[in-house]
Enzyme design. Sequence first.
Site, PDB file in Angstrom:
ATOM      1  N   HIS A  77    -145.115  -6.255 -93.971  1.00  5.05           N
ATOM      2  CA  HIS A  77    -143.959  -6.515 -94.841  1.00  5.05           C
ATOM      3  C   HIS A  77    -143.021  -7.544 -94.192  1.00  5.05           C
ATOM      4  O   HIS A  77    -142.678  -8.564 -94.808  1.00  5.05           O
ATOM      5  CB  HIS A  77    -143.218  -5.197 -95.099  1.00  5.05           C
ATOM      6  CG  HIS A  77    -141.992  -5.335 -95.954  1.00  5.05           C
ATOM      7  ND1 HIS A  77    -141.994  -5.089 -97.305  1.00  5.05           N
ATOM      8  CD2 HIS A  77    -140.737  -5.722 -95.643  1.00  5.05           C
ATOM      9  CE1 HIS A  77    -140.780  -5.321 -97.781  1.00  5.05           C
ATOM     10  NE2 HIS A  77    -139.988  -5.701 -96.804  1.00  5.05           N
ATOM     11  N   GLU A  78    -142.654  -7.295 -92.953  1.00  4.06           N
ATOM     12  CA  GLU A  78    -141.735  -8.219 -92.274  1.00  4.06           C
ATOM     13  C   GLU A  78    -142.393  -9.589 -92.084  1.00  4.06           C
ATOM     14  O   GLU A  78    -141.715 -10.621 -92.103  1.00  4.06           O
ATOM     15  CB  GLU A  78    -141.263  -7.640 -90.936  1.00  4.06           C
ATOM     16  CG  GLU A  78    -140.506  -6.304 -91.035  1.00  4.06           C
ATOM     17  CD  GLU A  78    -139.358  -6.305 -92.039  1.00  4.06           C
ATOM     18  OE1 GLU A  78    -138.775  -7.373 -92.280  1.00  4.06           O
ATOM     19  OE2 GLU A  78    -139.060  -5.230 -92.598  1.00  4.06           O
TER      20      GLU A  78
ATOM     21  N   HIS B 243    -141.693 -11.712 -95.015  1.00  2.00           N
ATOM     22  CA  HIS B 243    -140.369 -12.345 -94.910  1.00  2.00           C
ATOM     23  C   HIS B 243    -140.428 -13.522 -93.935  1.00  2.00           C
ATOM     24  O   HIS B 243    -139.876 -14.590 -94.190  1.00  2.00           O
ATOM     25  CB  HIS B 243    -139.334 -11.336 -94.400  1.00  2.00           C
ATOM     26  CG  HIS B 243    -138.918 -10.308 -95.411  1.00  2.00           C
ATOM     27  ND1 HIS B 243    -138.433 -10.632 -96.651  1.00  2.00           N
ATOM     28  CD2 HIS B 243    -138.912  -8.940 -95.361  1.00  2.00           C
ATOM     29  CE1 HIS B 243    -138.134  -9.516 -97.317  1.00  2.00           C
ATOM     30  NE2 HIS B 243    -138.422  -8.477 -96.554  1.00  2.00           N
TER      31      HIS B 243
ATOM     32  N   GLU C 209    -138.020 -10.537-101.209  1.00  2.65           N
ATOM     33  CA  GLU C 209    -138.807  -9.302-101.303  1.00  2.65           C
ATOM     34  C   GLU C 209    -140.147  -9.546-101.991  1.00  2.65           C
ATOM     35  O   GLU C 209    -141.127  -8.864-101.714  1.00  2.65           O
ATOM     36  CB  GLU C 209    -138.020  -8.205-102.025  1.00  2.65           C
ATOM     37  CG  GLU C 209    -136.958  -7.554-101.166  1.00  2.65           C
ATOM     38  CD  GLU C 209    -137.520  -6.854 -99.924  1.00  2.65           C
ATOM     39  OE1 GLU C 209    -138.527  -6.142-100.038  1.00  2.65           O
ATOM     40  OE2 GLU C 209    -136.940  -7.026 -98.841  1.00  2.65           O
TER      41      GLU C 209
HETATM   42 ZN    ZN Z   1    -138.017  -6.483 -97.073  1.00  2.00          ZN
END
Ligand code: ZN
Length: 503
Positions: free
Chosen positions: A265-266, A269, A295
């Site tokens: 997830h990170e 980003h 997101e």
């Molecule tokens: Zn996030």
Amino acid sequence: MSCPSIPGLLRELRRLHRLASAGEILGWDEQVNLPPDSAAFRGEQMAEFSALLHREATSDAFGALIEDAESMLRSGALNADEVLVVREARRDFDRATKLPSEFVSRKAAAQSRAYHAWTAARAEDNFAAFAPLLKEQVDLAREEAAFHGYHGSAAYDYWIDQFDPGMDAQTIAGLFEPLAVDLPPLVGAIMDSPVKARPDLLRGFDISRQESFLRDVIARLGFDFNRGRLDRSVHPFCSGCGLDTRMTTRFFEDNPLDSLFSGIHETGHGLYEQGLPAEYIGTALGTAAGMAAHESQSRLWENQVGRSRAFWQYWEPFYRQAFPSSLESVSSDDLYLAINDVHPISIRVDSDEVTYNLHIILRFEIEKALFEDRLAVADLPGEWNALSRKYLGLEPSNNSAGCLQDVHWSGGAFGYFPSYCLGNMLAAQLWHAVNTEMPDLQNQFAAGEFSGLLSWLRDRVHSRGRHLNARSLAEEVTGAPLSPGPLMDYLTERYGSLYGIAG
Ligand code: ZN
């Protein structure tokens, strides 16, 4: 992109960004390295730094540079890139200068009080102790919005727009409504399925091996470790910019999927930040298109990619090689099901990608009701529990696991939650578009090749900076307005086939 006509403004924006990013490193270091007894000193350092930054970002000289650029804009001398840079610089400058300093310091003091009260209230399950401070946060949020011309219930729109430019409460309500109707039956069908996920089978995963496996995955997805890092912190996050991207995650021996998917997830980003035009970082051209867009990137890599069959076709042998004994009695099907486990729980951050959206809808409805004066802070726990029953089919065991679970409101961050679900919608839309354009994508993943997807995202999303927002991004990149349909289709298809639910 090019900005030949406003060199002075660009220089100043870059200088301010260098300052701000140095301050961000203090924040990163606080989460990753800080000795426990140094917290108060770090708090003072950061307060000093943000005061310095505020002075610089609100200086008359900076204001004059923006005015000069605006007069060129009015005379039609600027190109589209320059127009965007000037407009966004004005927006940020006004937001920083329109607030009286008396208000800024009153708000900072109230936020610090609210944060500490929230920590204690959550530990003691004592909502009543937090309620007056939360009420103060709502009042301050209204007061701040009024300084910018947003009065009454429009204060909520001001806050939504802070995180997602161009978005408002009414639009979000329209987007969330179909999900609020269609998601609970899908969750119900998954719960009724005889197919059961067994994440509890995954135990005893050596932590240093988890970390090295995650680093292999992250590098293969395309993250550049020569201008970014991965470290450990209690709560995973990604900070910094594309010139120096700081990601963190955490590791649990008996919950290896949490670590792995937080890390992916990170990385989503981080890949976005690293894909923004490097020469324009610090200006709107080198800034992400808003929280929902951010997101959409983290969730696309985490969920659509990371939880797919094709992804695991490639990674499973390496996973088994890294953890031979822990995975010895876990079949491939069991592993894949554990990765795609769906069941409603009270805690948002631990929720799966299906029920997660319901957690967001619940928070959005509460925020909207607070700002429309339909809900008093004192009645929040009752409303929370009622909505939790309605959407998740369960009531939290206490307020600590219910309305006190998130940090956001104690910091005055209203209007932030919707970005998570809007990001899921956008991710599903982008996923549909890229698979239509690149029908071979799943084969590429199965062969450990992720650069095709990354190049597509770089080209369509990352390189555009703030030229887009969540809505225009959907329109321009996928050819359709932002809508919940593709998210619902994607979830129904993936989980329908996995859990044997008739479509
Ligand atoms: Zn996030």
